[in-house]
Motif scaffolding. Sequence first.
Motif, PDB file in Angstrom:
ATOM      1  N   LYS A  40     -41.690  64.099 108.135  1.00  0.00           N
ATOM      2  CA  LYS A  40     -40.446  63.476 108.578  1.00  0.00           C
ATOM      3  C   LYS A  40     -40.615  61.992 108.921  1.00  0.00           C
ATOM      4  O   LYS A  40     -39.639  61.307 109.192  1.00  0.00           O
ATOM      5  CB  LYS A  40     -39.895  64.214 109.809  1.00  0.00           C
ATOM      6  N   SER A  41     -41.850  61.475 108.921  1.00  0.00           N
ATOM      7  CA  SER A  41     -42.076  60.054 109.171  1.00  0.00           C
ATOM      8  C   SER A  41     -43.072  59.518 108.150  1.00  0.00           C
ATOM      9  O   SER A  41     -43.891  60.260 107.603  1.00  0.00           O
ATOM     10  CB  SER A  41     -42.626  59.820 110.585  1.00  0.00           C
ATOM     11  N   GLN A  42     -42.985  58.224 107.903  1.00  0.00           N
ATOM     12  CA  GLN A  42     -43.892  57.600 106.938  1.00  0.00           C
ATOM     13  C   GLN A  42     -45.334  57.701 107.413  1.00  0.00           C
ATOM     14  O   GLN A  42     -46.234  57.965 106.612  1.00  0.00           O
ATOM     15  CB  GLN A  42     -43.497  56.138 106.701  1.00  0.00           C
ATOM     16  N   ASP A  43     -45.578  57.513 108.702  1.00  0.00           N
ATOM     17  CA  ASP A  43     -46.944  57.616 109.237  1.00  0.00           C
ATOM     18  C   ASP A  43     -47.530  59.008 109.006  1.00  0.00           C
ATOM     19  O   ASP A  43     -48.694  59.149 108.632  1.00  0.00           O
ATOM     20  CB  ASP A  43     -46.972  57.284 110.729  1.00  0.00           C
ATOM     21  N   ALA A  44     -46.709  60.050 109.223  1.00  0.00           N
ATOM     22  CA  ALA A  44     -47.189  61.422 109.017  1.00  0.00           C
ATOM     23  C   ALA A  44     -47.477  61.683 107.541  1.00  0.00           C
ATOM     24  O   ALA A  44     -48.481  62.319 107.198  1.00  0.00           O
ATOM     25  CB  ALA A  44     -46.169  62.426 109.540  1.00  0.00           C
ATOM     26  N   ALA A  45     -46.617  61.193 106.656  1.00  0.00           N
ATOM     27  CA  ALA A  45     -46.824  61.389 105.217  1.00  0.00           C
ATOM     28  C   ALA A  45     -48.077  60.661 104.751  1.00  0.00           C
ATOM     29  O   ALA A  45     -48.896  61.217 104.017  1.00  0.00           O
ATOM     30  CB  ALA A  45     -45.606  60.907 104.440  1.00  0.00           C
ATOM     31  N   MET A  46     -48.253  59.415 105.186  1.00  0.00           N
ATOM     32  CA  MET A  46     -49.453  58.659 104.813  1.00  0.00           C
ATOM     33  C   MET A  46     -50.708  59.300 105.399  1.00  0.00           C
ATOM     34  O   MET A  46     -51.752  59.349 104.757  1.00  0.00           O
ATOM     35  CB  MET A  46     -49.345  57.197 105.247  1.00  0.00           C
ATOM     36  N   GLY A  47     -50.601  59.803 106.622  1.00  0.00           N
ATOM     37  CA  GLY A  47     -51.735  60.482 107.244  1.00  0.00           C
ATOM     38  C   GLY A  47     -52.147  61.721 106.474  1.00  0.00           C
ATOM     39  O   GLY A  47     -53.337  61.991 106.307  1.00  0.00           O
ATOM     40  N   ALA A  48     -51.150  62.472 105.975  1.00  0.00           N
ATOM     41  CA  ALA A  48     -51.449  63.683 105.203  1.00  0.00           C
ATOM     42  C   ALA A  48     -52.132  63.345 103.879  1.00  0.00           C
ATOM     43  O   ALA A  48     -53.004  64.081 103.422  1.00  0.00           O
ATOM     44  CB  ALA A  48     -50.169  64.471 104.942  1.00  0.00           C
ATOM     45  N   LEU A  49     -51.741  62.230 103.266  1.00  0.00           N
ATOM     46  CA  LEU A  49     -52.321  61.860 101.977  1.00  0.00           C
ATOM     47  C   LEU A  49     -53.628  61.075 102.089  1.00  0.00           C
ATOM     48  O   LEU A  49     -54.553  61.297 101.322  1.00  0.00           O
ATOM     49  CB  LEU A  49     -51.324  61.023 101.159  1.00  0.00           C
ATOM     50  N   TYR A  50     -53.679  60.135 103.045  1.00  0.00           N
ATOM     51  CA  TYR A  50     -54.790  59.180 103.074  1.00  0.00           C
ATOM     52  C   TYR A  50     -55.630  59.221 104.346  1.00  0.00           C
ATOM     53  O   TYR A  50     -56.738  58.712 104.358  1.00  0.00           O
ATOM     54  CB  TYR A  50     -54.264  57.753 102.873  1.00  0.00           C
ATOM     55  N   GLY A  51     -55.097  59.743 105.421  1.00  0.00           N
ATOM     56  CA  GLY A  51     -55.832  59.790 106.676  1.00  0.00           C
ATOM     57  C   GLY A  51     -55.806  58.489 107.457  1.00  0.00           C
ATOM     58  O   GLY A  51     -56.134  58.468 108.628  1.00  0.00           O
ATOM     59  N   ALA A  52     -55.414  57.392 106.810  1.00  0.00           N
ATOM     60  CA  ALA A  52     -55.364  56.087 107.478  1.00  0.00           C
ATOM     61  C   ALA A  52     -54.325  55.210 106.785  1.00  0.00           C
ATOM     62  O   ALA A  52     -53.857  55.532 105.694  1.00  0.00           O
ATOM     63  CB  ALA A  52     -56.737  55.422 107.426  1.00  0.00           C
ATOM     64  N   ASP A  53     -53.997  54.098 107.424  1.00  0.00           N
ATOM     65  CA  ASP A  53     -53.049  53.156 106.820  1.00  0.00           C
ATOM     66  C   ASP A  53     -53.733  52.383 105.695  1.00  0.00           C
ATOM     67  O   ASP A  53     -54.882  51.971 105.821  1.00  0.00           O
ATOM     68  CB  ASP A  53     -52.529  52.172 107.869  1.00  0.00           C
ATOM     69  N   PRO A  54     -53.008  52.152 104.597  1.00  0.00           N
ATOM     70  CA  PRO A  54     -53.578  51.369 103.503  1.00  0.00           C
ATOM     71  C   PRO A  54     -53.632  49.881 103.840  1.00  0.00           C
ATOM     72  O   PRO A  54     -52.906  49.407 104.709  1.00  0.00           O
ATOM     73  CB  PRO A  54     -52.604  51.626 102.349  1.00  0.00           C
ATOM     74  N   SER A  55     -54.499  49.161 103.153  1.00  0.00           N
ATOM     75  CA  SER A  55     -54.622  47.708 103.324  1.00  0.00           C
ATOM     76  C   SER A  55     -53.676  47.016 102.358  1.00  0.00           C
ATOM     77  O   SER A  55     -53.586  47.397 101.192  1.00  0.00           O
ATOM     78  CB  SER A  55     -56.050  47.251 103.023  1.00  0.00           C
ATOM     79  N   ALA A  56     -52.981  45.971 102.824  1.00  0.00           N
ATOM     80  CA  ALA A  56     -52.107  45.196 101.950  1.00  0.00           C
ATOM     81  C   ALA A  56     -52.959  44.486 100.905  1.00  0.00           C
ATOM     82  O   ALA A  56     -54.062  44.025 101.201  1.00  0.00           O
ATOM     83  CB  ALA A  56     -51.303  44.192 102.760  1.00  0.00           C
ATOM     84  N   SER A  57     -52.462  44.427  99.666  1.00  0.00           N
ATOM     85  CA  SER A  57     -53.223  43.808  98.584  1.00  0.00           C
ATOM     86  C   SER A  57     -52.298  43.055  97.644  1.00  0.00           C
ATOM     87  O   SER A  57     -51.247  43.572  97.251  1.00  0.00           O
ATOM     88  CB  SER A  57     -53.990  44.863  97.795  1.00  0.00           C
ATOM     89  N   ALA A  58     -52.717  41.852  97.252  1.00  0.00           N
ATOM     90  CA  ALA A  58     -51.973  41.072  96.266  1.00  0.00           C
ATOM     91  C   ALA A  58     -52.121  41.663  94.869  1.00  0.00           C
ATOM     92  O   ALA A  58     -51.386  41.299  93.951  1.00  0.00           O
ATOM     93  CB  ALA A  58     -52.453  39.627  96.283  1.00  0.00           C
ATOM     94  N   GLU A  59     -53.049  42.590  94.685  1.00  0.00           N
ATOM     95  CA  GLU A  59     -53.270  43.223  93.383  1.00  0.00           C
ATOM     96  C   GLU A  59     -52.385  44.452  93.172  1.00  0.00           C
ATOM     97  O   GLU A  59     -52.529  45.158  92.173  1.00  0.00           O
ATOM     98  CB  GLU A  59     -54.741  43.575  93.211  1.00  0.00           C
ATOM     99  N   VAL A  60     -51.484  44.704  94.119  1.00  0.00           N
ATOM    100  CA  VAL A  60     -50.474  45.759  93.981  1.00  0.00           C
ATOM    101  C   VAL A  60     -49.131  45.049  93.907  1.00  0.00           C
ATOM    102  O   VAL A  60     -48.758  44.320  94.824  1.00  0.00           O
ATOM    103  CB  VAL A  60     -50.494  46.742  95.171  1.00  0.00           C
ATOM    104  N   THR A  61     -48.411  45.246  92.797  1.00  0.00           N
ATOM    105  CA  THR A  61     -47.123  44.586  92.602  1.00  0.00           C
ATOM    106  C   THR A  61     -46.014  45.626  92.664  1.00  0.00           C
ATOM    107  O   THR A  61     -46.007  46.587  91.901  1.00  0.00           O
ATOM    108  CB  THR A  61     -47.087  43.879  91.230  1.00  0.00           C
ATOM    109  N   LEU A  62     -45.085  45.417  93.599  1.00  0.00           N
ATOM    110  CA  LEU A  62     -43.927  46.298  93.778  1.00  0.00           C
ATOM    111  C   LEU A  62     -42.677  45.525  93.392  1.00  0.00           C
ATOM    112  O   LEU A  62     -42.420  44.453  93.945  1.00  0.00           O
ATOM    113  CB  LEU A  62     -43.842  46.757  95.238  1.00  0.00           C
ATOM    114  N   LYS A  63     -41.922  46.055  92.431  1.00  0.00           N
ATOM    115  CA  LYS A  63     -40.651  45.442  92.048  1.00  0.00           C
ATOM    116  C   LYS A  63     -39.533  46.385  92.454  1.00  0.00           C
ATOM    117  O   LYS A  63     -39.527  47.560  92.072  1.00  0.00           O
ATOM    118  CB  LYS A  63     -40.589  45.204  90.541  1.00  0.00           C
ATOM    119  N   ALA A  64     -38.598  45.856  93.227  1.00  0.00           N
ATOM    120  CA  ALA A  64     -37.419  46.599  93.664  1.00  0.00           C
ATOM    121  C   ALA A  64     -36.336  45.563  93.923  1.00  0.00           C
ATOM    122  O   ALA A  64     -36.640  44.404  94.214  1.00  0.00           O
ATOM    123  CB  ALA A  64     -37.716  47.397  94.934  1.00  0.00           C
TER     124      ALA A  64
END
Length: 151
Positions: A40-64
């Motif tokens: 029900k929260s982004q932190d819980a979903a990320m925790g379930a998948l990754y266990g920790a917060d991801p690091s911001a990266s210029a090598e990831v491009t998001l277009k929206a």
Amino acid sequence: MMNRRSVLKAVFTGGLVAGMGVLMPRVAMAAWSKIAFEAKSQDAAMGALYGADPSASAEVTLKAPDIAENGAVVPVSVKSSLAGVTSIALFVANNPQPLAAQFTIPEGTLANVSCRIRMGKTSDVTAVVTTASGVFSASKEVKVTIGGCGG
């Protein structure tokens, strides 16, 4: 050996879930994280998948889009120049279930996905890319003028 008739019979008599198991490879089903998709929260979903917060990266491009006129169909694309990408996930922080999509990227495949997501209201959209060397992300705020998730 299964023929067309037995596959169709399995789909229609075994229900949708059993039928999908017949038609979809086990590899795709194995990567699905029920806990993350139901969080029900982004932190819980990320925790379930990754266990920790991801690091911001210029090598990831998001277009929206900056402004989505209809939250029911928001076009989003993610690509990464990072080596060895194994998965890409999309999160919408203010959605009732923030994990909007998760893609498995086979070895040797270009890390580039596009889809349309639903957004209930203005929110940050976060793309998360997983590699052998870590978990990396990019985020962008998308303003929604007409709600898509129950609105």
